[in-house]
Design a protein around this motif. Sequence first.
Motif, PDB file in Angstrom:
ATOM      1  N   ARG A 245      38.821   0.929  29.782  1.00 23.09           N
ATOM      2  CA  ARG A 245      38.950   2.390  29.720  1.00 23.09           C
ATOM      3  C   ARG A 245      39.628   2.898  30.976  1.00 23.09           C
ATOM      4  O   ARG A 245      39.065   3.653  31.772  1.00 23.09           O
ATOM      5  CB  ARG A 245      37.575   3.027  29.548  1.00 23.09           C
ATOM      6  CG  ARG A 245      36.847   2.676  28.262  1.00 23.09           C
ATOM      7  CD  ARG A 245      37.645   3.120  27.029  1.00 23.09           C
ATOM      8  NE  ARG A 245      37.973   4.522  27.077  1.00 23.09           N
ATOM      9  CZ  ARG A 245      37.177   5.503  26.640  1.00 23.09           C
ATOM     10  NH1 ARG A 245      36.017   5.199  26.088  1.00 23.09           N
ATOM     11  NH2 ARG A 245      37.557   6.756  26.724  1.00 23.09           N
ATOM     12  N   SER A 246      40.863   2.454  31.193  1.00 26.70           N
ATOM     13  CA  SER A 246      41.606   2.872  32.386  1.00 26.70           C
ATOM     14  C   SER A 246      41.863   4.367  32.402  1.00 26.70           C
ATOM     15  O   SER A 246      42.074   4.972  33.466  1.00 26.70           O
ATOM     16  CB  SER A 246      42.933   2.108  32.460  1.00 26.70           C
ATOM     17  OG  SER A 246      43.706   2.331  31.278  1.00 26.70           O
ATOM     18  N   ASP A 247      41.879   4.988  31.219  1.00 25.19           N
ATOM     19  CA  ASP A 247      42.107   6.428  31.150  1.00 25.19           C
ATOM     20  C   ASP A 247      41.007   7.211  31.860  1.00 25.19           C
ATOM     21  O   ASP A 247      41.232   8.321  32.360  1.00 25.19           O
ATOM     22  CB  ASP A 247      42.182   6.873  29.696  1.00 25.19           C
ATOM     23  CG  ASP A 247      40.911   6.518  28.921  1.00 25.19           C
ATOM     24  OD1 ASP A 247      40.525   5.322  28.918  1.00 25.19           O
ATOM     25  OD2 ASP A 247      40.301   7.439  28.349  1.00 25.19           O
ATOM     26  N   LEU A 248      39.797   6.626  31.920  1.00 25.54           N
ATOM     27  CA  LEU A 248      38.690   7.329  32.569  1.00 25.54           C
ATOM     28  C   LEU A 248      38.938   7.478  34.068  1.00 25.54           C
ATOM     29  O   LEU A 248      38.648   8.521  34.659  1.00 25.54           O
ATOM     30  CB  LEU A 248      37.380   6.579  32.316  1.00 25.54           C
ATOM     31  CG  LEU A 248      36.957   6.431  30.858  1.00 25.54           C
ATOM     32  CD1 LEU A 248      35.643   5.675  30.765  1.00 25.54           C
ATOM     33  CD2 LEU A 248      36.835   7.799  30.191  1.00 25.54           C
ATOM     34  N   SER A 249      39.446   6.425  34.693  1.00 23.51           N
ATOM     35  CA  SER A 249      39.698   6.477  36.130  1.00 23.51           C
ATOM     36  C   SER A 249      40.788   7.482  36.464  1.00 23.51           C
ATOM     37  O   SER A 249      40.776   8.095  37.527  1.00 23.51           O
ATOM     38  CB  SER A 249      40.100   5.087  36.639  1.00 23.51           C
ATOM     39  OG  SER A 249      39.060   4.151  36.407  1.00 23.51           O
ATOM     40  N   VAL A 250      41.741   7.651  35.530  1.00 22.60           N
ATOM     41  CA  VAL A 250      42.847   8.591  35.766  1.00 22.60           C
ATOM     42  C   VAL A 250      42.368  10.036  35.647  1.00 22.60           C
ATOM     43  O   VAL A 250      42.623  10.870  36.515  1.00 22.60           O
ATOM     44  CB  VAL A 250      43.996   8.326  34.775  1.00 22.60           C
ATOM     45  CG1 VAL A 250      45.105   9.380  34.939  1.00 22.60           C
ATOM     46  CG2 VAL A 250      44.561   6.928  34.986  1.00 22.60           C
ATOM     47  N   THR A 251      41.649  10.324  34.577  1.00 19.93           N
ATOM     48  CA  THR A 251      41.200  11.698  34.338  1.00 19.93           C
ATOM     49  C   THR A 251      39.945  12.046  35.140  1.00 19.93           C
ATOM     50  O   THR A 251      39.729  13.197  35.504  1.00 19.93           O
ATOM     51  CB  THR A 251      40.911  11.910  32.851  1.00 19.93           C
ATOM     52  OG1 THR A 251      39.845  11.025  32.450  1.00 19.93           O
ATOM     53  CG2 THR A 251      42.148  11.618  32.022  1.00 19.93           C
ATOM     54  N   GLY A 252      39.111  11.036  35.413  1.00 15.67           N
ATOM     55  CA  GLY A 252      37.852  11.287  36.116  1.00 15.67           C
ATOM     56  C   GLY A 252      36.809  11.953  35.249  1.00 15.67           C
ATOM     57  O   GLY A 252      35.749  12.346  35.750  1.00 15.67           O
ATOM     58  N   ASN A 253      37.074  12.078  33.948  1.00 13.37           N
ATOM     59  CA  ASN A 253      36.131  12.744  33.046  1.00 13.37           C
ATOM     60  C   ASN A 253      35.188  11.723  32.426  1.00 13.37           C
ATOM     61  O   ASN A 253      35.301  11.373  31.241  1.00 13.37           O
ATOM     62  CB  ASN A 253      36.884  13.504  31.960  1.00 13.37           C
ATOM     63  CG  ASN A 253      37.668  14.668  32.517  1.00 13.37           C
ATOM     64  OD1 ASN A 253      37.282  15.244  33.524  1.00 13.37           O
ATOM     65  ND2 ASN A 253      38.771  15.009  31.862  1.00 13.37           N
ATOM     66  N   TYR A 254      34.270  11.224  33.232  1.00 14.17           N
ATOM     67  CA  TYR A 254      33.294  10.262  32.729  1.00 14.17           C
ATOM     68  C   TYR A 254      32.100  10.208  33.684  1.00 14.17           C
ATOM     69  O   TYR A 254      32.169  10.666  34.818  1.00 14.17           O
ATOM     70  CB  TYR A 254      33.909   8.868  32.607  1.00 14.17           C
ATOM     71  CG  TYR A 254      34.075   8.159  33.934  1.00 14.17           C
ATOM     72  CD1 TYR A 254      33.118   7.252  34.387  1.00 14.17           C
ATOM     73  CD2 TYR A 254      35.170   8.420  34.758  1.00 14.17           C
ATOM     74  CE1 TYR A 254      33.252   6.620  35.609  1.00 14.17           C
ATOM     75  CE2 TYR A 254      35.313   7.793  35.976  1.00 14.17           C
ATOM     76  CZ  TYR A 254      34.363   6.891  36.402  1.00 14.17           C
ATOM     77  OH  TYR A 254      34.483   6.270  37.618  1.00 14.17           O
ATOM     78  N   TYR A 255      31.026   9.641  33.184  1.00  7.88           N
ATOM     79  CA  TYR A 255      29.879   9.339  34.054  1.00  7.88           C
ATOM     80  C   TYR A 255      29.019   8.288  33.376  1.00  7.88           C
ATOM     81  O   TYR A 255      29.101   8.074  32.160  1.00  7.88           O
ATOM     82  CB  TYR A 255      29.050  10.586  34.371  1.00  7.88           C
ATOM     83  CG  TYR A 255      28.285  11.177  33.211  1.00  7.88           C
ATOM     84  CD1 TYR A 255      26.928  10.885  33.013  1.00  7.88           C
ATOM     85  CD2 TYR A 255      28.902  12.057  32.327  1.00  7.88           C
ATOM     86  CE1 TYR A 255      26.223  11.440  31.965  1.00  7.88           C
ATOM     87  CE2 TYR A 255      28.204  12.615  31.274  1.00  7.88           C
ATOM     88  CZ  TYR A 255      26.865  12.300  31.096  1.00  7.88           C
ATOM     89  OH  TYR A 255      26.160  12.852  30.050  1.00  7.88           O
ATOM     90  N   PHE A 256      28.233   7.593  34.183  1.00 11.94           N
ATOM     91  CA  PHE A 256      27.272   6.617  33.674  1.00 11.94           C
ATOM     92  C   PHE A 256      25.901   7.282  33.606  1.00 11.94           C
ATOM     93  O   PHE A 256      25.448   7.897  34.579  1.00 11.94           O
ATOM     94  CB  PHE A 256      27.208   5.397  34.587  1.00 11.94           C
ATOM     95  CG  PHE A 256      28.340   4.433  34.405  1.00 11.94           C
ATOM     96  CD1 PHE A 256      28.254   3.398  33.492  1.00 11.94           C
ATOM     97  CD2 PHE A 256      29.504   4.574  35.149  1.00 11.94           C
ATOM     98  CE1 PHE A 256      29.298   2.509  33.322  1.00 11.94           C
ATOM     99  CE2 PHE A 256      30.550   3.690  34.988  1.00 11.94           C
ATOM    100  CZ  PHE A 256      30.455   2.649  34.071  1.00 11.94           C
TER     101      PHE A 256
END
Length: 422
Positions: free
Chosen positions: A63-74
């Motif tokens: 999920r490389s897109d998460l690192s780019v957008t920053g729209n994620y969390y655990f």
Amino acid sequence: MRTLVLLIAILWIGVSGSYAIDVEAGKKIKNVFYFSFSGEGYSHRHTDDTAEWERLAAYYSSRSDLSVTGNYYFLIESCIYINVYSPDPAQLNQAAFQGSLVRSRLRSHLRVPSERIAFYINRSGNLRNRVKVTLVSRPLPSGANTDIFYSLGNSREDLLYALSRYNEIPYYDLAYYEEVAKRSVQPERLASARQPEQVEPTEPVQQTEPVQESTPVQQQCLHMPHRRPVAAPFNLAVKTNLIPWLGVVSSWDLSGKQSSGYSSGALMYNGALEYHFAGRYSTEASFLYSYTSFDGREDNLWGIFRVSLEPRCWLVSDGTFRGLNAGLRLTYGDFDMQNNNAQKQGKTGRFYSVAMTVGYTQPLFRYCLLEGRLWGGYRNVYDGKEYRVDDGDHKNYLEKGFAQGQWMVGLELSLGFRIGFR
């Protein structure tokens, strides 16, 4: 035939062990991972979850897109089973401890920032001694809990202190105990609580929002008023008055003069030991000692010794021993002062005093404290002697005796450290 069935069963267990199984839904979820613990107390350790960590790392990398957008969390859910009405602080602490181990590995192995890790306690009991981790492809909800507080001590005071650091205990509301909670709070207050959504492998990852339980239920779980300070795990305080270390005399009689006749003297060693008990009472024993020259001359003397005993009562009886308190101080001591004039004179004698004290104690950290104190009382000097020092024959000659009584006031500023043996 039996052999064939056994082989099939073993193969099924081996294959299924490499995937995370959603116990509640019975489905494999791409963005959900489970980690197990074994042992008791703080000997809890990971079981062999290597395959699960590898699966998590692989999915996170994909999920490389998460690192780019920053729209994620655990989302970390530490799973236990507890009584909703009266939870055991040890179990809550255990849940936090297990969650902290998983969070540490997320931070160290996957370099996940702390602000992208939410933590909650799952009380359903379906996944006891397991930690569930969900990768959510949405920004961290405002107000989500990112703190994990736990204690390595086993005493109830240590456990309650760790729990008190939360503004609210981070419970994760599940349908499992919503019905139980409804008996304690109004149904409309739980209208916003919903069961977390599980995501099918073929669908985009959906947001799983942690929902806070209503405050009245949390108050019952803690057995204390909400956000009320919790008794800290200490019995003793070791303190020292900072002013005498500077050689300053911070006591005066009611005429405004320094009690000793000097505005400053030599460095005075001092210390105090205070014992706390019964939630709002304490007793302090202290000493002060000096026997040396002062004002930069070796032909004078600043000698004093005193011991004090002071019982105290604290305004608030919550066991935190902070804020306002009052005491009654009993003091005994002796002194020997010599000036450095041409006609060197000296005074010696003994004294006792009784004083009322009022102080304010402010904790600086968990165990450190700063204390300001005012006192006022009566001091009586007896067996006093004024003498002349003859440097020629190195003798002291008595000139007259004296006795003196004074009403006095004083100021103290102490720094201390609290310890305990509960």
